[in-house]
Design a protein around this motif. Structure first.
Motif, PDB file in Angstrom:
ATOM      1  N   TYR A  32     -12.634  10.019  -6.050  1.00 48.58           N
ATOM      2  CA  TYR A  32     -11.494  10.398  -6.565  1.00 48.58           C
ATOM      3  C   TYR A  32     -11.240   9.313  -7.611  1.00 48.58           C
ATOM      4  O   TYR A  32     -11.835   8.228  -7.685  1.00 48.58           O
ATOM      5  N   SER A  33     -10.109   9.434  -8.562  1.00 47.55           N
ATOM      6  CA  SER A  33      -9.889   8.519  -9.403  1.00 47.55           C
ATOM      7  C   SER A  33     -11.137   8.170 -10.294  1.00 47.55           C
ATOM      8  O   SER A  33     -11.393   7.116 -10.617  1.00 47.55           O
ATOM      9  N   MET A  53       0.732  -1.232  -0.072  1.00 49.01           N
ATOM     10  CA  MET A  53       0.018  -0.161  -0.028  1.00 49.01           C
ATOM     11  C   MET A  53       0.818   1.119   0.095  1.00 49.01           C
ATOM     12  O   MET A  53       0.262   2.315  -0.161  1.00 49.01           O
ATOM     13  N   HIS A 108     -13.179   1.869  -2.263  1.00 47.65           N
ATOM     14  CA  HIS A 108     -12.922   1.534  -3.903  1.00 47.65           C
ATOM     15  C   HIS A 108     -14.141   0.628  -4.104  1.00 47.65           C
ATOM     16  O   HIS A 108     -14.655  -0.327  -3.311  1.00 47.65           O
ATOM     17  N   PHE A 159     -12.613   5.612  -6.382  1.00 50.42           N
ATOM     18  CA  PHE A 159     -12.550   5.583  -4.567  1.00 50.42           C
ATOM     19  C   PHE A 159     -13.581   6.649  -4.471  1.00 50.42           C
ATOM     20  O   PHE A 159     -13.824   7.620  -5.111  1.00 50.42           O
ATOM     21  N   PHE A 205      -3.299   8.663  -0.294  1.00 46.16           N
ATOM     22  CA  PHE A 205      -4.492   7.860   0.695  1.00 46.16           C
ATOM     23  C   PHE A 205      -4.207   8.523   2.227  1.00 46.16           C
ATOM     24  O   PHE A 205      -5.008   8.640   2.769  1.00 46.16           O
ATOM     25  N   PRO A 237       2.905   2.649  -1.916  1.00 46.50           N
ATOM     26  CA  PRO A 237       3.164   4.099  -2.932  1.00 46.50           C
ATOM     27  C   PRO A 237       1.410   4.740  -2.956  1.00 46.50           C
ATOM     28  O   PRO A 237       1.365   5.812  -3.475  1.00 46.50           O
ATOM     29  N   LEU A 238       0.434   3.975  -2.846  1.00 46.35           N
ATOM     30  CA  LEU A 238      -0.870   4.714  -2.678  1.00 46.35           C
ATOM     31  C   LEU A 238      -1.031   5.656  -1.484  1.00 46.35           C
ATOM     32  O   LEU A 238      -1.656   6.655  -1.730  1.00 46.35           O
ATOM     33  N   GLU A 239      -0.325   5.076  -0.489  1.00 48.36           N
ATOM     34  CA  GLU A 239      -0.567   5.884   0.747  1.00 48.36           C
ATOM     35  C   GLU A 239       0.296   7.161   0.660  1.00 48.36           C
ATOM     36  O   GLU A 239      -0.192   8.347   0.872  1.00 48.36           O
ATOM     37  N   ARG A 240       1.584   7.210  -0.102  1.00 41.02           N
ATOM     38  CA  ARG A 240       2.258   8.444  -0.268  1.00 41.02           C
ATOM     39  C   ARG A 240       1.564   9.370  -1.434  1.00 41.02           C
ATOM     40  O   ARG A 240       1.575  10.396  -1.389  1.00 41.02           O
ATOM     41  N   GLY A 241       0.771   8.601  -2.352  1.00 39.66           N
ATOM     42  CA  GLY A 241       0.175   9.233  -3.204  1.00 39.66           C
ATOM     43  C   GLY A 241      -1.186   9.804  -3.299  1.00 39.66           C
ATOM     44  O   GLY A 241      -1.826  10.260  -4.155  1.00 39.66           O
TER      45      GLY A 241
END
Ligand SMILES: C[S@@+](CC[C@H](N)C(=O)[O-])C[C@H]1O[C@@H](n2cnc3c(N)ncnc32)[C@H](O)[C@@H]1O
Length: 205
Positions: free
Chosen positions: A183-184, A13, A134, A188, A21, A15-19
């Protein structure tokens, strides 16, 4: 849920947290107040984001997830207790929680309708409900792709269904959505809602 899933969850997770989340979790969970129940808390990734709650009780049925969440509970700025429990059978009396929380969890719960019914039962009337999920998208091609991928994906990703229409399930279960942020392109959703109000007492003539 496979043991590997708990062991690698935070790494997968990251990368998604940094991006984004992490920011979403922070702004959602600062709305959690009073006595809070979080279902499917996993490794406790939300715990640092509770700032206004008086007390958080976090449940998850996976012992590997719970073991990873305990050190995060100890480091949190508000008191957090972690218990092993499924959202479909919550070990709490009726109407005791001010806020209920679920993030990235309704995709995985085997019986989401029963879990929502339980959230209504343990929440105070017109309590706060906060979700980040999601969901199945309402675009024909992307939605069909989610349907096709789900049977394989759920075997790889700890039972996660890509095709859950969680917003519809919430409204069917009597949650009154007060704020909805996609989002996205709607993959999400951040959802704030009120749990059911008490039934009106009949008026005497
Ligand atoms: C994708 S993880 C999400 C973890 C965390 N909430 C987050 O935001 O990253 C899904 C979690 O749901 C939990 N789960 C699976 N079945 C459940 C159930 N019946 N009731 C509550 N949680 C469940 C899993 O053990 C796992 O920790």
């Amino acid at each position: 849920m496979g043991r590997w899933f708990a062991a690698f969850y935070d790494m997968m997770m990251a990368p998604l947290e940094r991006g984004g989340f992490q920011d979403i979790r922070k702004s959602l969970l600062r709305q959690a107040h009073g006595t809070v129940l979080e279902i499917g808390a996993g490794t406790g990734v939300n715990f640092p984001s509770y700032t206004e709650a008086a007390h958080v009780i976090a449940v998850d049925p996976d012992p590997g997830m719970v073991a990873r969440s305990v050190p995060r509970a100890r480091q949190a700025t508000v008191p957090i207790d972690v218990l092993l429990a499924r959202a479909e059978a919550l070990p709490f009396p009726d109407h005791i929680f001010d806020t209920v929380v679920g993030t990235l969890v309704f995709c995985t719960i085997p019986d989401p309708r029963q879990a929502l019914c339980e959230l209504q039962r343990i929440s105070k009337p017109a309590g706060t409900a906060l979700f980040f999920e999601h969901v199945r998208v309402h675009r024909p091609l992307a939605g069909r792709l989610q349907e096709w991928l789900t049977p394989v994906w759920k075997r790889l990703a700890g039972g996660c269904h890509l095709n859950r229409d969680t917003l519809a399930l919430l409204t069917q279960a009597g949650f009154d959505v007060t704020c909805l942020v996609p989002y996205s392109q709607g993959l999400f959703l951040v959802i704030a809602a009120k749990t059911a109000s008490p039934p009106m007492a009949p008026r005497l003539a």
